[in-house]
Design a protein around this motif. Structure first.
Motif, PDB file in Angstrom:
ATOM      1  N   TYR A  32       0.859  -1.188   0.000  1.00 43.62           N
ATOM      2  CA  TYR A  32       0.000   0.000   0.000  1.00 43.62           C
ATOM      3  C   TYR A  32       0.890   1.230   0.000  1.00 43.62           C
ATOM      4  O   TYR A  32       1.794   1.347   0.824  1.00 43.62           O
ATOM      5  N   TYR A  99      -0.800  -1.266   9.497  1.00 44.73           N
ATOM      6  CA  TYR A  99      -1.135  -0.122   8.667  1.00 44.73           C
ATOM      7  C   TYR A  99      -0.357   1.118   9.069  1.00 44.73           C
ATOM      8  O   TYR A  99      -0.786   2.222   8.829  1.00 44.73           O
ATOM      9  N   ILE A 100       0.767   0.906   9.728  1.00 43.67           N
ATOM     10  CA  ILE A 100       1.622   2.035  10.072  1.00 43.67           C
ATOM     11  C   ILE A 100       2.554   2.269   8.902  1.00 43.67           C
ATOM     12  O   ILE A 100       3.406   1.440   8.602  1.00 43.67           O
ATOM     13  N   PRO A 101       2.397   3.393   8.212  1.00 40.15           N
ATOM     14  CA  PRO A 101       3.240   3.627   7.033  1.00 40.15           C
ATOM     15  C   PRO A 101       4.637   4.097   7.409  1.00 40.15           C
ATOM     16  O   PRO A 101       4.835   4.729   8.446  1.00 40.15           O
ATOM     17  N   PHE A 103       7.372   6.660   6.089  1.00 45.63           N
ATOM     18  CA  PHE A 103       7.346   7.838   5.225  1.00 45.63           C
ATOM     19  C   PHE A 103       8.700   8.111   4.591  1.00 45.63           C
ATOM     20  O   PHE A 103       9.761   7.829   5.170  1.00 45.63           O
TER      21      PHE A 103
END
Lengths: 113, 117
Positions: A32, A99-101, A103
């Protein structure tokens, strides 16, 4: 863990030109890839995202492409306008409930009138 | 899209005082929220994961006694900076994940600018 590299750190274009920001990621499990726009003094705003089962996604003047083999994805902005000036962050995250992106460092886009 | 709000948008306090920042999900419930810190011209640094009804999970290097997190309801998480000092001055941003096709999408609040004198 995941590592996301983003280039360039600064991008200066003339109004009406196109802008391209590129990111690479290291974890092949990532599936994702969101892009955020952050204006000065504000929180990041989601502008477009793509999942690994899609190679390209477009929303008006903004498009994102994904190459899973090469592990890179790009943001394309066409017909840039002064209001597009902001910092853009790419991110990558894995599935399986995480779901911790992670960056990228951000790209400061400056659109000159 | 989902809306996340923060209050206050900015705060100035004296060194040694405590400051509370609120993060609310306005149109959805969030069992999990995240707190980030951002320094000028830098990326977002995850500080902690806030879980409704349980203890927060802090990232390595983040002092849990310094940054108290409480997630009392499905729409509210608070971050309290205790005994603030000038080095705590920063831009604090919260986010919440929203389920979407194939996974989750993070939505961010507008941020809180903390200045400690």
């Amino acid at each position: 863990g995941e590592n996301v590299e983003q280039h360039p750190s600064t991008l200066s274009v003339q109004e009406g030109d196109s802008a391209v920001i590129k990111c690479t990621y290291s974890d092949s499990a990532s599936n994702y890839f969101p892009w955020y726009k952050q204006e000065l003094g504000k929180g990041p705003q989601l502008i477009i995202d793509i999942r690994s089962n899609v190679g390209e996604k477009k929303d008006q003047r903004i498009a994102v492409t994904l190459n899973k083999t090469a592990k890179h994805f790009s943001l394309h902005i066409t017909e840039t306008q002064p209001e597009d000036s902001a910092v853009y962050f790419c991110a990558a995250s894995t599935g399986g409930g995480s779901y911790i992106p992670t960056f990228g460092r951000g790209t400061s886009l400056i659109v000159h009138p | 899209g989902a809306v996340v709000s923060q209050h206050p948008s900015w705060v100035i306090c004296k060194s040694g005082t405590s400051v509370k920042i609120e993060c609310r999900s306005l149109d959805f419930q969030a069992t999990t929220m995240f707190w980030y810190r951002q320094f000028p011209k830098q990326s977002l640094m995850l500080m902690a994961t806030s879980n409704e009804g349980s203890k927060a999970t802090y990232e390595q290097g983040v002092e849990k006694d310094k940054f108290l997190i409480n997630h009392a309801s499905l729409t509210l998480s608070t971050l309290t900076v205790t005994s603030a000092h000038p080095e705590d001055s920063s831009f604090y941003i919260c986010s919440a994940p929203v389920a979407s096709s194939g996974g989750y999408t993070q939505y961010f609040g507008p941020g809180t600018r903390l200045t400690v004198l």
